[in-house]
Design an enzyme around this catalytic site. Structure first.
Site, PDB file in Angstrom:
ATOM      1  N   HIS A  51      -5.316  -1.108  -5.448  1.00 40.02           N
ATOM      2  CA  HIS A  51      -5.759   0.064  -4.710  1.00 40.02           C
ATOM      3  C   HIS A  51      -6.634   0.887  -5.652  1.00 40.02           C
ATOM      4  CE1 HIS A  51      -1.932  -1.077  -2.662  1.00 40.02           C
ATOM      5  NE2 HIS A  51      -2.794  -1.097  -1.680  1.00 40.02           N
ATOM      6  N   ASP A  86      -2.504  -7.418  -4.907  1.00 44.21           N
ATOM      7  CA  ASP A  86      -3.116  -6.193  -4.408  1.00 44.21           C
ATOM      8  C   ASP A  86      -3.768  -5.386  -5.516  1.00 44.21           C
ATOM      9  OD1 ASP A  86      -3.215  -5.309  -1.760  1.00 44.21           O
ATOM     10  OD2 ASP A  86      -1.039  -5.282  -1.647  1.00 44.21           O
ATOM     11  N   ARG A 115       6.847 -10.952   5.555  1.00 45.12           N
ATOM     12  CA  ARG A 115       6.350 -10.745   6.920  1.00 45.12           C
ATOM     13  C   ARG A 115       7.005 -11.769   7.836  1.00 45.12           C
ATOM     14  NH1 ARG A 115      -0.162  -9.967   5.663  1.00 45.12           N
ATOM     15  NH2 ARG A 115       0.110  -8.239   4.188  1.00 45.12           N
ATOM     16  N   LYS A 138     -13.331  -3.883   6.941  1.00 38.36           N
ATOM     17  CA  LYS A 138     -13.045  -4.729   5.784  1.00 38.36           C
ATOM     18  C   LYS A 138     -14.116  -5.796   5.604  1.00 38.36           C
ATOM     19  CE  LYS A 138     -10.066  -7.917   8.389  1.00 38.36           C
ATOM     20  NZ  LYS A 138      -8.880  -8.780   8.339  1.00 38.36           N
ATOM     21  N   CYS A 143       0.786  -1.243   0.000  1.00 39.46           N
ATOM     22  CA  CYS A 143       0.000   0.000   0.000  1.00 39.46           C
ATOM     23  C   CYS A 143       0.820   1.296   0.000  1.00 39.46           C
ATOM     24  CB  CYS A 143      -0.970   0.031   1.175  1.00 39.46           C
ATOM     25  SG  CYS A 143      -1.393  -1.559   1.846  1.00 39.46           S
ATOM     26  N   GLN A 159       1.404 -10.829  -3.148  1.00 38.79           N
ATOM     27  CA  GLN A 159       0.045 -10.386  -2.814  1.00 38.79           C
ATOM     28  C   GLN A 159      -0.568  -9.743  -4.052  1.00 38.79           C
ATOM     29  OE1 GLN A 159      -0.248  -7.565   0.487  1.00 38.79           O
ATOM     30  NE2 GLN A 159      -1.791  -8.893   1.375  1.00 38.79           N
ATOM     31  N   HIS A 208      -8.374  -0.973  -0.451  1.00 42.14           N
ATOM     32  CA  HIS A 208      -7.345  -2.007  -0.614  1.00 42.14           C
ATOM     33  C   HIS A 208      -8.117  -3.293  -0.897  1.00 42.14           C
ATOM     34  CE1 HIS A 208      -4.371   0.283   2.012  1.00 42.14           C
ATOM     35  NE2 HIS A 208      -5.512   0.777   2.437  1.00 42.14           N
TER      36      HIS A 208
END
Length: 641
Positions: A383, A381, A361, A462, A332, A379, A508
């Site tokens: 946005h 992702d 992570r 979320k 992000c 990931q 997200h």
């Protein structure tokens, strides 16, 4: 006092009543099946006394709260059996979990899988003794003294973490007493269908700095048939274990040189890239652009995003030119910089930006599990930057995209809406607008959802999508998170129709979640037998003997020419052996070629779906399989090939 039941009917009582007595008043059958109560939305013990007007639901085993109480009771029965068999064992914690229960113990006697049968036998004795289960309380000091006398140090430590004025709850069955908040059944008698399933190591309180305890897992049901069905699913899950199949099919490997960092092998890369090609095509069709942001970025960026304060323990950090940097755990913040790289007008919005970003992570070593829990993953992702007026429509668009993805693979799913956590940032007004935007979109789409209080991200609420695989297990994959905080922290702007500067709202979202984890789920969902479009090898060409090798090579060349992923088995083995080997590799189609096939420019087709499909013209076969790949069809197995 008025008690409103789940069906809307009202019971009136002149005096306080326990939940179990109210259940008996409704029906003796309901009371026998009751495991817990739900009082004004909170799961409570059957012993709880109701003394005010309320809403009450009697929870049986077919409810989440009822099953949890039933299995929690079973964990206490196991602990009682353990203390009988191993009096010196120290008890830690023994909660119910989604499909069973466990108890962590510290035992000088090493336990093995062979001991589980002995423990089960003692549990059956406890059940047969039909002990009433009673609840009582002590002050914090008395509770500590009690467990010190019993030489139960883990219980003492748990109580010492509670406030000084806390009232400590205990449950007793026969000679066994445990520290517990409940709820529990009324007696041990109903717990008859149970099984201890496995042993594992578990650090006390989940910390690698603490002692390793022995965790005993088990499950329990009200009926033997349900238990047997569950155990059959466990056995099926073992056969489908993605770690086992990943090795057998040559998809990926895990090495001690990189714990939690998977290696993808050639066939695994074909599978991964095919998934990513599909992702890119789908997103292009839905109006997304794709970017790539750096893996390592400065501490200043992560402080600005809030990750340094809220997520630092899970991040890998380094120092470059005497300055702190972090390996990105999320895409992000980099996406914020991409948005800020040029000015935007309201005419640009919504702006949908996707990224297949490699993130890292720090997961604890004890939590690593194949591809399902790793330290490095891709990931998927995206946005989406938009105006407040566009929130509901954009969320609906994302939900439809995620629905299309899951339907393609044959997944059912359910939806959860997670609300503001305690550790959050932003104003009450922002959170209310964001939460109502998500609720409104779900309601517009007619999607049923469960509210998961306090489980949102620190920057916004979320929506989570929980997949159900082919053997009934659920996996949380897709997420839609609404964020008004990050655009504010990064001072994102767009010029409105009024010529003034405005703050965009951001979504997200992920569809796969972690691409690696999604591959693990797909391996287990399909038991390694992927749909043809996704299979690393779609066709295996099998010459009957070396005499037909030239024709087999010609068939292979024609398949490769049109983009079909094909291999040839050139080994000097009998055709039956070659077919069995190809089946073990879960290859969708095997093309057997010999004299007749060469003469007629044909192939004898054997498939994973129908077995022997007979002889086909080669060009006809190519046309059929290309159509199957184009439509991404999932062919069902009609018989064992």
């Amino acid at each position: 006092m008025k008690v409103t039941l789940k069906d809307g009917s009202v019971k009136e009582y002149a005096q306080p009543m326990s939940v179990i007595d109210i259940a008996k008043d409704i029906s003796e059958g309901l009371a026998r099946a009751a495991c817990a109560g739900e009082l004004n939305g909170e799961v409570v013990d059957l012993r709880t006394v109701v003394d005010n007007d309320c809403e009450l639901n009697i929870l049986t085993f077919d409810t989440e709260g009822g099953a949890a109480a039933f299995r929690h009771t079973t964990s206490h029965i196991m602990a009682q059996a353990l203390k009988r068999l191993y009096p010196d064992a120290k008890l830690a914690i023994g909660p119910s979990i989604s499909d069973g229960f466990y108890y962590d113990i510290d035992s000088e006697t090493p336990l093995t899988a062979d001991d589980l049968t002995k423990i089960e036998a003692e549990m059956k004795k406890v059940v047969k003794e039909a002990w009433p289960i009673t609840r009582f309380t002590k002050s914090r000091d008395d509770a500590i003294a009690y467990f010190k006398e019993k030489d139960e140090p883990y219980k003492v430590e748990l109580i010492e973490d509670l406030p000084e004025d806390a009232e400590i709850s205990f449950y007793q069955q026969g000679e066994f007493v445990d520290l517990c908040a409940g709820p529990h059944l009324m007696t041990t008698k109903p717990v008859k269908a149970f099984k201890l399933t496995s042993l594992a190591g578990a650090y006390w309180r989940g910390s690698e700095k603490n002692k390793m305890l022995t965790r005993i897992y088990g499950t329990a049901f009200t009926k033997k048939a349900d238990l047997e069905e569950h155990l059959a699913r466990i056995e099926e899950a073992k056969k489908r274990d993605h770690r086992k199949l990943g090795k057998e099919l040559g998809l990926f490997m895990l090495r001690e040189e990189g714990p939690g960092f998977p290696f993808f092998l050639p066939k695994g890369m074909v599978l991964k890239n095919t998934l990513l090609d599909y992702w890119r095509d789908l997103h292009r069709k839905n109006g997304y652009v794709e970017v790539s942001t750096p893996i390592i970025l400065s501490r200043h960026l992560w402080e600005n995003s809030g990750h340094w304060d809220h997520y630092k323990d899970n991040m890998y950090t380094t120092v470059i030119d005497d300055a702190d940097f972090a390996v990105k755990p999320m895409n992000c913040p980099g996406g914020m910089l991409v948005y800020k790289s040029e000015p935007h007008s309201y005419k640009d919005l919504p702006l949908r930006v996707g990224e297949l970003g490699l993130v890292h992570r720090h997961e604890k070593s004890g939590q690593l599990h194949g591809l399902m829990r790793v330290r490095c993953f891709t990931q998927d992702d995206a946005h989406i930057f938009m105006t407040q007026d566009q929130i509901r429509q954009e969320i609906k668009g994302v939900a439809k995209l995620i629905d299309e993805v899951y339907n393609l693979f044959g997944f059912k799913y359910h939806v959860e809406l997670s609300t503001r956590p305690e550790d959050s940032m932003g104003s009450d007004e922002d959170w209310e607008i964001a939460t109502e935007g998500l609720k409104g979109a779900l309601e517009d789409l007619g999607l049923d959802y469960v509210i998961n209080e306090g489980d949102g991200a620190f920057y916004g609420p979320k929506i989570d999508f929980h997949l159900e695989d082919s053997i009934g297990r659920t996996w949380q994959c897709g997420t839609i998170q609404l964020d008004m905080q990050m655009p504010q922290r990064f001072d994102l702007e767009y010029t409105g129709a009024d010529g003034e500067k405005h703050r965009p709202v951001m979504i997200h979202r992920v569809a796969f979640g972690s691409v690696e984890r999604f591959i693990g789920i797909l391996i287990e969902h399909f038991a390694g037998a992927f749909p043809t479009w996704l299979s690393p090898v779609q066709v295996k060409v099998l010459p009957i003997s070396d005499k037909y090798m030239d024709y087999a090579q010609d068939v292979l060349a024609q398949l490769n020419e049109v983009g079909i992923r094909a291999e040839i088995d050139t080994r000097a083995e009998k055709i039956g052996y070659k077919i069995r080997e190809a089946r073990l590799q879960k290859i969708p189609y095997m093309l057997v070629v010999g004299a007749k096939e060469e003469e007629e420019k044909a192939v004898s087709v054997r498939s994973r779906f129908k077995g022997d499909e007979g002889q086909k013209d080669l060009q006809a076969f190519i046309a059929d399989i290309l159509e199957e790949i184009r439509t991404k069809e999932i062919r069902k197995v009609e018989e064992e090939a």
